[in-house]
Motif scaffolding. Sequence first.
Motif, mmCIF file in Angstrom:
data_model
loop_
_atom_site.group_PDB
_atom_site.id
_atom_site.type_symbol
_atom_site.label_atom_id
_atom_site.label_comp_id
_atom_site.label_asym_id
_atom_site.label_seq_id
_atom_site.Cartn_x
_atom_site.Cartn_y
_atom_site.Cartn_z
ATOM 1 N N ALA A 296 8.111 16.587 -1.654
ATOM 2 C CA ALA A 296 7.023 15.818 -1.384
ATOM 3 C C ALA A 296 5.890 16.799 -0.978
ATOM 4 O O ALA A 296 4.673 16.539 -1.236
ATOM 5 N N SER A 297 6.188 17.941 -0.375
ATOM 6 C CA SER A 297 5.017 18.650 0.185
ATOM 7 C C SER A 297 4.282 19.418 -0.789
ATOM 8 O O SER A 297 3.206 20.213 -0.708
ATOM 9 N N TYR B 79 -2.135 12.358 2.522
ATOM 10 C CA TYR B 79 -0.814 12.923 2.572
ATOM 11 C C TYR B 79 -0.210 13.007 3.878
ATOM 12 O O TYR B 79 0.877 12.328 4.216
ATOM 13 N N ASP B 80 -1.021 13.290 5.009
ATOM 14 C CA ASP B 80 -0.471 13.347 5.990
ATOM 15 C C ASP B 80 0.034 12.124 6.899
ATOM 16 O O ASP B 80 1.054 11.884 7.508
ATOM 17 N N ALA C 195 2.922 11.046 4.863
ATOM 18 C CA ALA C 195 4.382 11.865 5.241
ATOM 19 C C ALA C 195 4.832 11.527 6.692
ATOM 20 O O ALA C 195 6.035 11.646 7.007
ATOM 21 N N ALA C 196 3.716 11.142 7.301
ATOM 22 C CA ALA C 196 4.184 10.845 8.947
ATOM 23 C C ALA C 196 4.637 9.382 8.914
ATOM 24 O O ALA C 196 5.151 8.956 10.103
#
Lengths: 544, 306
Positions: A133-134, A142-143, A146-147
């Motif tokens: 993912a990263s 993305y952030d 991802a959160a």
Amino acid sequence: MKKILTTGIAAALLGMTAMPSTVLADDGTPQQGGDITVTFSNDVATLDPAIGYDWQNWSMIKSLFDGLMTYKPGTTQLEPDLAKSYKISADGKTYTFTLRDGIKFSNGRAITAEDVKYSLDRVVNPKTQSPGASFFSTIVGYDQVAAGKATELSGVKVLDPKTVEIDLSQPDAAFLQKMALNFSFVVPKEAVEKWGADFGHHPVGSGAFEMKQWDVGQKLVFVRNPDYWQKGLPHLDQITFEFGQAPIVALLRLQRGEIDIAGDGIPPAKFLEVMKDPKTRKNIVEGEQLQTGYITMNTTEKPFNNVKVRQAVNMAINKKRIIQIINGRAIPAKEPLPPLMPGYNKDIQGYKFDPAGAKKLLAEAGYPKGFSTELYVYNTDPNPRIAQAIQQDLSNVGIKAAIKSLDQANVISAGGSDKGVPMIWSGGMAWIADYPDPSDFYWPILSCEGAVPGGWNWAKFCDKALDAQAKKADALVAPDQQAERNKMWGEIYAKVVKEAPWVSVFHEKHYTMRSDRMAGPDALYADPINIPVNYNNIWVKNVH
Amino acid sequence: MIAYLAKRIVQSILILFGVSLVTFALLYLLPADPVRQIAGRNASPQMIANIRRELGLDQPFIVQYWRYLVRLLHGDLGRSYLQRTEVGSLIAARLPATLLLMVGSIFCELSMGLTMGLFAALRRGTKTDQALMVVSFVGVSAPQFVVGLLLLYVFAVQLAWFPIGGYGHFSNLVLPSVTLGILGAGWYSRMMRSSMIDVLRQDFIRTARAKGLKRAAILFRHALPNAILPIVAMVGIDIGLFMSGIVVVESVFGWPGIGQLAWQAIQRVDTPIIMGVTLVSAVAIVLGNLLADLIAPFIDPRIKLK
């Protein structure tokens, strides 16, 4: 203003008019048909491109799925795959991909830009638990995903069924490489939703092969995808992967002609024997890998906070002898980057083996009698033996290193702990490139970003000026800036070598042994991206 | 009988409960972090935290174990960390191979062990007897991976009588069955020998001999069945021995059973699979023991179930 990437278009045109590059080789003309057997000791963990992250399933997934980008067979050269062409905006923050016409998943449905978007959203979603993912952290949105605050990447936009635009929060010169990573490969939503977590056992993609059968623990069968978009590929009709075959057993069967490729490679105990025997030697292909084995020194703690001490250690290590321990299956390293990597700086000479010079430097640094320290190592052969050689070399210059031989996970967590540990031999753990770009050897393992708890920068090396320079290099995304970018990276690594947070010891080579009937250029059997071989492009002689 | 059965079943459940607790605790205490294995080397600390929460691994031990038990009681062994597949279906797919190997190895150990024991008993005190007992001693003591590799080298590589590992044909079954069988054969030959010697001393054998029966008739009709019966009861207990051997032997021979699954899971710290295989093996051992105890009174009426 947007600039059209001319090389990309040229490569795409080449791909359509001429046959894939294997035809250009002098190893005869590829033959169509035939089936081969490849053995491994372990069953495949998964064939889900968002999940699979070991070298065994990595190249299998490449044969089942397609991404926007891929590599020219046998090389580290990028070329468009599902994408027909792409454009990069002048600021390097917007990529627009146009898909080829008429590419279908093996379930018959045509691939659209929506599928590209869905696949990227899926891999970043924390529910997918993707180890990749990263890689996509530079995509806008993305952030939030991802959160767990959003399910869609706001930076990925479907302009029309054939066009997808990806916005980045910062220029990322490695972005096209990331679009060639398995994690970004395109999967059909309906199949993923149908199988859920079991998609990895029921893969549906658009690659050169389709999965026909998987008998858990026994074998996996791939058959040729008749609708594959590259006409004439793959050459093989079928590949059978057999599992549960220890490397030594696989080698015996290969010598008997029962199988075609030993997937786990040549077992160390038999290496010299098969290399000496002309009968077996002619079937062994030798290739370079994007790998470096190194010793880290904790630059934040005494005595390794002194650059002279680190340079002295660099001069104390006899790399040739360490390579002998692994039967010569490596070349000595002069710098962190492997020679195959773009940005490799031929001018870097590294440190010569010079114990007397090392002692002198140690005396200058205030350690005329040396010191005591600890060397952490992964407890699986050959690493403890390598650690002993390092220990001896160090004791010759007065440094007493106690070897801490631990399980892989323990060494990794010790290296990534807040304070870190004095020295680590990286063998069996780090570092092999995810993609052929110099930045992949810098950001995780040599930058301030990696020198955090849980990070992989075990030397805790943090040079903010160098990080800034690396950022500048990574902002050069236009194709005509690549030479300049590679030169900048060459300079960055020259500085790293001078600061000496590591001893770069060797670059491992890869050896593939094949049966008599396997054909195709050697580069396909020593492919730096597809290990052990490039399944899509190899062929067999005398197909009946 | 029914009261005995009920008691034994309750005991068995308690044993399985204990096994699950101990295995779970051991894997919990393992310093290797499964989340790091799943997340890969590029994972950010935030992602690692996400996955840990997703899997419930951020909870205290008691909560994790309780959740595991609740799922287990619903027949759910969980999902593999790395394969993402249900552990139950992974084990189910591999169980037939292990059961086949079990049948093969029990056949091997009984046929080899009983024959050796019989001969040793009949030639008691002779060189043959001593030689056979040395062989059985070696069989009991030799590590299975050594025996397996040796058999593989001699019979598959050098003589090419059998395939080098693999699965699917009868010829694949022979070498792993013999490897597993040799250990049991060692035990059985010793048991058979003493049991046979015991029986041959009995009054009814003397009577049979006195009334002029032929030697073969005495041996096969009167002595052998009586000598074998107590040994057959041991087969149930033998399952424990078998289960301890499959991890090694299946890996040596590339046999796609649950032992190989366990071995691969151990290498990858795939906790749910390790738990699953351990539990399934424990169930097999408990069932085997129970079976042995239930059979015993039918074979020897002097034994009473209480």
